[in-house]
Scaffold this motif. Structure first.
Motif, PDB file in Angstrom:
ATOM      1  N   ARG A 177       3.867  -1.459   5.345  1.00 51.01           N
ATOM      2  CA  ARG A 177       2.833  -1.163   4.153  1.00 51.01           C
ATOM      3  C   ARG A 177       2.953  -2.502   3.102  1.00 51.01           C
ATOM      4  NH1 ARG A 177       0.378   3.073   3.664  1.00 51.01           N
ATOM      5  NH2 ARG A 177       0.700   4.934   4.876  1.00 51.01           N
ATOM      6  N   VAL A 178       3.840  -3.565   3.443  1.00 50.63           N
ATOM      7  CA  VAL A 178       3.961  -4.553   2.463  1.00 50.63           C
ATOM      8  C   VAL A 178       2.954  -5.628   2.955  1.00 50.63           C
ATOM      9  CG1 VAL A 178       5.550  -6.639   1.801  1.00 50.63           C
ATOM     10  CG2 VAL A 178       6.394  -4.209   2.065  1.00 50.63           C
ATOM     11  N   LEU A 187       1.036  -1.208   0.051  1.00 49.58           N
ATOM     12  CA  LEU A 187       0.000  -0.172   0.022  1.00 49.58           C
ATOM     13  C   LEU A 187       0.913   1.415   0.161  1.00 49.58           C
ATOM     14  CD1 LEU A 187      -2.461  -1.154   2.799  1.00 49.58           C
ATOM     15  CD2 LEU A 187      -2.805  -1.216   0.235  1.00 49.58           C
ATOM     16  N   THR A 188       0.549   2.366  -0.831  1.00 52.38           N
ATOM     17  CA  THR A 188       1.327   3.527  -1.092  1.00 52.38           C
ATOM     18  C   THR A 188       0.688   4.443   0.431  1.00 52.38           C
ATOM     19  OG1 THR A 188      -0.333   4.701  -2.195  1.00 52.38           O
ATOM     20  CG2 THR A 188       1.308   3.409  -3.481  1.00 52.38           C
ATOM     21  N   ASP A 189       1.410   5.511   0.384  1.00 50.94           N
ATOM     22  CA  ASP A 189       0.990   6.448   1.402  1.00 50.94           C
ATOM     23  C   ASP A 189      -0.479   7.125   1.321  1.00 50.94           C
ATOM     24  OD1 ASP A 189       3.622   6.159   2.448  1.00 50.94           O
ATOM     25  OD2 ASP A 189       4.146   8.241   1.859  1.00 50.94           O
ATOM     26  N   LEU A 190      -0.959   6.658   0.121  1.00 48.82           N
ATOM     27  CA  LEU A 190      -2.496   7.272  -0.125  1.00 48.82           C
ATOM     28  C   LEU A 190      -3.355   5.871  -0.100  1.00 48.82           C
ATOM     29  CD1 LEU A 190      -1.739   9.425  -3.209  1.00 48.82           C
ATOM     30  CD2 LEU A 190      -2.216  10.164  -0.814  1.00 48.82           C
TER      31      LEU A 190
END
Length: 91
Positions: free
Chosen positions: A69-70, A32-35
């Motif tokens: 975030r992985v 997942l990205t920061d957004l």
């Protein structure tokens, strides 16, 4: 109709997830990205970094992805996202 969001047949294993993080290995990453965008990428892991108590994956491309975030590495789901595998598709 009742929907059960937790599939008891699917469990995330910390050991299998970490075992899939092998420097120099070409893997399929889902993260997942920061957004909170869901990204699938095929990349080579350069190294696992640990700085200031936070772990990150550095890829051969130079990208650095926080391990928190992985979602999965080569199909090995992170324990942080136990139900995520049920909703992702291989599009």
């Amino acid at each position: 109709m009742e929907t059960n969001l937790i599939n008891s047949d699917f469990t995330a294993d910390e050991t299998a997830f970490r075992a899939a993080i092998i420097p120099g290995k070409f893997v399929r990453l889902e993260y997942l990205t920061d957004l909170n965008e869901f990204i699938k990428a095929d990349a080579t892991i350069k190294q696992l970094l640990a700085e200031n108590g936070a772990e990150s994956l550095e890829l051969a491309t130079g990208d650095v992805i926080p391990l928190a975030r992985v979602v999965s590495v080569s199909g090995n789901l992170s324990p942080r996202y136990p139900g995520y595998g049920n909703y992702s598709c291989d599009c």
